[in-house]
Write a protein that holds these residues in place. Structure first.
Motif, PDB file in Angstrom:
ATOM      1  N   VAL A  12      29.198   9.871 -17.156  1.00 14.32           N
ATOM      2  CA  VAL A  12      27.782   9.675 -17.597  1.00 14.32           C
ATOM      3  C   VAL A  12      27.367   8.149 -17.560  1.00 14.32           C
ATOM      4  O   VAL A  12      26.566   7.860 -16.576  1.00 14.32           O
ATOM      5  CB  VAL A  12      27.279   9.849 -19.206  1.00 14.32           C
ATOM      6  N   LEU A  13      28.286   7.285 -17.589  1.00 14.65           N
ATOM      7  CA  LEU A  13      28.077   5.899 -17.636  1.00 14.65           C
ATOM      8  C   LEU A  13      27.850   5.329 -16.084  1.00 14.65           C
ATOM      9  O   LEU A  13      27.022   4.661 -15.540  1.00 14.65           O
ATOM     10  CB  LEU A  13      29.232   4.947 -18.296  1.00 14.65           C
ATOM     11  N   SER A  14      28.910   6.159 -15.153  1.00 15.82           N
ATOM     12  CA  SER A  14      28.837   5.834 -13.863  1.00 15.82           C
ATOM     13  C   SER A  14      27.518   6.176 -13.260  1.00 15.82           C
ATOM     14  O   SER A  14      27.143   5.556 -12.096  1.00 15.82           O
ATOM     15  CB  SER A  14      30.078   6.119 -13.187  1.00 15.82           C
ATOM     16  N   VAL A  15      27.018   7.233 -13.548  1.00 12.27           N
ATOM     17  CA  VAL A  15      25.654   7.725 -12.974  1.00 12.27           C
ATOM     18  C   VAL A  15      24.634   6.998 -13.340  1.00 12.27           C
ATOM     19  O   VAL A  15      23.955   6.530 -12.502  1.00 12.27           O
ATOM     20  CB  VAL A  15      25.473   9.273 -13.689  1.00 12.27           C
ATOM     21  N   ILE A  16      24.791   6.451 -14.878  1.00 16.05           N
ATOM     22  CA  ILE A  16      23.406   5.782 -15.030  1.00 16.05           C
ATOM     23  C   ILE A  16      23.547   4.466 -14.672  1.00 16.05           C
ATOM     24  O   ILE A  16      22.488   3.938 -13.774  1.00 16.05           O
ATOM     25  CB  ILE A  16      23.478   5.491 -16.804  1.00 16.05           C
ATOM     26  N   VAL A  17      24.788   3.640 -14.544  1.00 18.68           N
ATOM     27  CA  VAL A  17      24.857   2.471 -13.710  1.00 18.68           C
ATOM     28  C   VAL A  17      24.730   2.608 -12.200  1.00 18.68           C
ATOM     29  O   VAL A  17      23.948   1.623 -11.787  1.00 18.68           O
ATOM     30  CB  VAL A  17      26.284   1.825 -14.039  1.00 18.68           C
ATOM     31  N   GLY A  18      25.029   3.588 -11.507  1.00 13.88           N
ATOM     32  CA  GLY A  18      24.815   3.938 -10.269  1.00 13.88           C
ATOM     33  C   GLY A  18      23.185   3.961  -9.828  1.00 13.88           C
ATOM     34  O   GLY A  18      22.826   3.306  -8.943  1.00 13.88           O
ATOM     35  N   PHE A 193      35.186   6.141 -13.619  1.00 17.48           N
ATOM     36  CA  PHE A 193      33.864   5.215 -13.278  1.00 17.48           C
ATOM     37  C   PHE A 193      33.957   4.727 -12.189  1.00 17.48           C
ATOM     38  O   PHE A 193      32.890   4.710 -11.301  1.00 17.48           O
ATOM     39  CB  PHE A 193      34.125   4.292 -14.719  1.00 17.48           C
ATOM     40  N   CYS A 194      35.200   4.198 -11.651  1.00 14.71           N
ATOM     41  CA  CYS A 194      35.156   3.413 -10.386  1.00 14.71           C
ATOM     42  C   CYS A 194      35.171   4.363  -9.054  1.00 14.71           C
ATOM     43  O   CYS A 194      34.796   3.971  -8.019  1.00 14.71           O
ATOM     44  CB  CYS A 194      36.368   2.567 -10.439  1.00 14.71           C
ATOM     45  N   LEU A 195      35.445   5.738  -9.432  1.00 15.37           N
ATOM     46  CA  LEU A 195      35.653   6.470  -8.405  1.00 15.37           C
ATOM     47  C   LEU A 195      33.962   7.244  -7.990  1.00 15.37           C
ATOM     48  O   LEU A 195      33.586   7.297  -6.874  1.00 15.37           O
ATOM     49  CB  LEU A 195      36.360   7.789  -8.631  1.00 15.37           C
ATOM     50  N   LEU A 196      33.244   7.496  -9.178  1.00 16.35           N
ATOM     51  CA  LEU A 196      31.964   7.959  -9.244  1.00 16.35           C
ATOM     52  C   LEU A 196      30.881   7.008  -8.973  1.00 16.35           C
ATOM     53  O   LEU A 196      29.930   7.400  -8.129  1.00 16.35           O
ATOM     54  CB  LEU A 196      31.587   8.783 -10.421  1.00 16.35           C
ATOM     55  N   LEU A 197      31.134   5.864  -9.361  1.00 17.02           N
ATOM     56  CA  LEU A 197      30.135   4.871  -9.333  1.00 17.02           C
ATOM     57  C   LEU A 197      29.698   4.674  -7.812  1.00 17.02           C
ATOM     58  O   LEU A 197      28.457   4.654  -7.229  1.00 17.02           O
ATOM     59  CB  LEU A 197      30.240   3.647  -9.626  1.00 17.02           C
ATOM     60  N   PRO A 198      30.416   4.340  -6.763  1.00 19.31           N
ATOM     61  CA  PRO A 198      30.074   4.529  -5.206  1.00 19.31           C
ATOM     62  C   PRO A 198      29.449   5.534  -4.930  1.00 19.31           C
ATOM     63  O   PRO A 198      28.540   5.490  -4.075  1.00 19.31           O
ATOM     64  CB  PRO A 198      31.363   4.099  -4.744  1.00 19.31           C
ATOM     65  N   VAL A 199      29.916   6.856  -5.251  1.00 18.27           N
ATOM     66  CA  VAL A 199      29.248   7.868  -4.630  1.00 18.27           C
ATOM     67  C   VAL A 199      27.610   7.861  -5.141  1.00 18.27           C
ATOM     68  O   VAL A 199      26.901   8.042  -4.493  1.00 18.27           O
ATOM     69  CB  VAL A 199      30.123   9.048  -5.302  1.00 18.27           C
ATOM     70  N   VAL A 200      27.465   7.369  -6.180  1.00 22.44           N
ATOM     71  CA  VAL A 200      25.960   7.565  -6.786  1.00 22.44           C
ATOM     72  C   VAL A 200      25.076   6.439  -6.201  1.00 22.44           C
ATOM     73  O   VAL A 200      24.140   6.788  -5.844  1.00 22.44           O
ATOM     74  CB  VAL A 200      26.075   7.395  -8.264  1.00 22.44           C
ATOM     75  N   VAL A 201      25.803   5.348  -6.012  1.00 21.86           N
ATOM     76  CA  VAL A 201      25.122   4.344  -5.369  1.00 21.86           C
ATOM     77  C   VAL A 201      24.826   4.617  -4.093  1.00 21.86           C
ATOM     78  O   VAL A 201      23.719   4.104  -3.393  1.00 21.86           O
ATOM     79  CB  VAL A 201      26.154   2.905  -5.630  1.00 21.86           C
ATOM     80  N   MET A 202      25.923   5.083  -3.215  1.00 22.25           N
ATOM     81  CA  MET A 202      25.720   5.488  -1.741  1.00 22.25           C
ATOM     82  C   MET A 202      24.754   6.422  -1.445  1.00 22.25           C
ATOM     83  O   MET A 202      24.184   6.491  -0.638  1.00 22.25           O
ATOM     84  CB  MET A 202      27.066   5.418  -1.195  1.00 22.25           C
ATOM     85  N   ASN A 203      24.793   7.523  -2.355  1.00 20.47           N
ATOM     86  CA  ASN A 203      23.682   8.699  -2.191  1.00 20.47           C
ATOM     87  C   ASN A 203      22.513   8.569  -2.875  1.00 20.47           C
ATOM     88  O   ASN A 203      21.529   8.590  -2.042  1.00 20.47           O
ATOM     89  CB  ASN A 203      24.514   9.985  -2.700  1.00 20.47           C
ATOM     90  N   GLY A 204      22.499   8.456  -4.260  1.00 24.05           N
ATOM     91  CA  GLY A 204      21.220   8.280  -4.981  1.00 24.05           C
ATOM     92  C   GLY A 204      20.407   9.304  -4.774  1.00 24.05           C
ATOM     93  O   GLY A 204      20.706  10.348  -4.079  1.00 24.05           O
TER      94      GLY A 204
END
Length: 406
Positions: A12-18, A193-204
């Motif tokens: 959840v945190l990775s999605v929010i931060v991303g 967290f470190c795996l999912l954050l780049p996915v959310v940031v780069m796709n959005g």
């Protein structure tokens, strides 16, 4: 907070931060955060070959009966093929109900390059390792399974004190592997967290929103298959409640969702299935590695959804015969698809060719493939575990009142 909740919180945190950081932070996130996620995946992958090989050898020797191995193998393959076919049908049903892709345009799109899938006979040839050490180095699971089966059969044939020495060695090595996996899992919240954050940031949301209907189809289809098919299997065959099953699988499902690798999740899945679902080691060590290689229910469901989606985009109506061809092709193709990220595109390309749909449709799907891969990999490993529970119960080696261990 137990580990499952920690992993869910990090998701959840990775999605929010991303979403807060947005695409502008893609470069620093890719430079500094993504490598930590890769390190976590590598830690898990480090244990795939040792835990599969040692567990399978121990499982073989503990059976002590080649007839039992053959019986378990037939049951496992049969259930895997049936659930894969059901998954494609569910994918069709959900996609026909939601009708994704209607009104979309493919102007200017070009199909991505997809590796050519091996023939069925080549898959069988590749199963026999000419160099077992090389297969282990490349983490080719099927050849490792075959080699481990031969080693186990050889130990059974030798018998006596020499066999006992080898069995004790592999048993101790397997226990060491499980302890190492437990250590690695303590870092899972950070790794996830470190795996999912780049996915959310780069796709959005910009990339995801136009194709939201496909993502919704996958989410609904995977949920239906997990809740209806797997729950029914474990409840009827093993008298295990769905709550017990999914609680026991929560950690492995979270790891699969973020790593998008059935093979990468295998060590965690084997640990959870034995410790939390009560599956005996000899069953788990055979059913799960085999499932990580050939059981692709999530990928099969994805093919059903994407076939309808691409047909709608190009305005090509699929006939009933074509749908049946997709079911057949997809079920057989799952045998040759490795449990690694992105392998679903290979199967989808084969399916599109088999029914004459344009491969240019892969261009749209490829854009959101990483997101879809999360759902299908999660379903893949859940299916492996459900089959392990069913096969274990059919061998009458586990009581019906299994208790979850925290």
């Amino acid at each position: 907070m137990n580990l499952s909740l920690q992993i869910f919180a990090s998701l959840v945190l990775s999605v929010i931060v991303g979403l807060v950081l947005g695409e502008g932070a893609a470069a620093p996130v890719k430079t500094w955060i993504a490598p930590i996620g890769t390190m976590f995946i590598n830690l898990i992958k480090m244990m795939i070959v040792p835990v599969v090989f040692c567990s399978l050898v121990v499982g073989m020797t503990s059976m002590g009966d080649m007839k039992k191995l053959g019986r378990i193998g037939i049951k496992t393959l049969s259930i895997y093929m049936v659930t894969t076919a059901i998954a494609i049908v569910i994918g069709f049903a959900v996609a026909l109900a939601i009708d994704p892709g209607t009104g979309m345009s493919m102007a200017g799109a070009t199909a991505p390059k997809v590796k050519e899938a091996p023939s069925i006979m080549q898959v069988f040839v590749d199963m026999i390792p000419s160099n077992p050490i090389a297969s282990m180095a490349k983490a080719d699971i099927l050849p490792v399974i075959i080699f481990a089966l031969f080693v186990g059969a050889g130990i059974i044939s030798v018998g006596g004190k020499r066999a006992e020495t080898l069995i004790s060695f592999f048993d101790a090595f397997a226990e060491v592997c499980y302890k190492i996996i437990a250590m690695i899992m303590k870092t899972a919240p950070i790794g996830v967290f470190c795996l999912l954050l780049p996915v959310v940031v780069m796709n959005g949301p910009k990339v995801l929103l136009p194709l939201l209907s496909v993502i919704i189809c996958m989410l609904i289809g995977c949920t239906i298959h997990a809740v209806c098919v797997y729950s029914a299997m474990t409840t009827v065959a093993a008298h295990m409640s769905p709550v017990t099953f999914f609680r026991g699988m929560s950690e492995a499902m979270a790891i699969a969702f973020t790593t998008c690798s059935s093979a990468g999740t295998l060590p965690v899945n084997m640990k959870n299935v034995q410790e939390k679902l009560g599956v005996h080691r000899d069953i788990a060590s055979f059913v799960l590695p085999l499932g990580a290689t050939i059981n692709m229910d999530g990928t099969a469901l994805y093919m059903g959804v994407c076939s309808i989606f691409i047909a709608n985009v190009f305005g090509v109506p699929l006939t009933f015969d074509q749908m049946m061809m997709i079911v057949l092709t997809g079920t057989l193709a799952s045998i040759g698809t490795a449990g690694v990220p992105g392998a679903g595109l290979i199967m989808l390309a084969m399916v599109l060719q088999s029914v004459g749909l344009p491969l240019e449709g892969l261009a749209l799907v490829a854009g959101i493939d990483r997101v879809l891969d999360m759902f299908r990999t999660c379903l893949n490993i859940t299916g492996d575990a459900a089959v392990a529970v069913v096969v274990n119960a059919s061998e009458q080696e586990v009581p019906s009142d299994i208790q979850i261990t925290e």
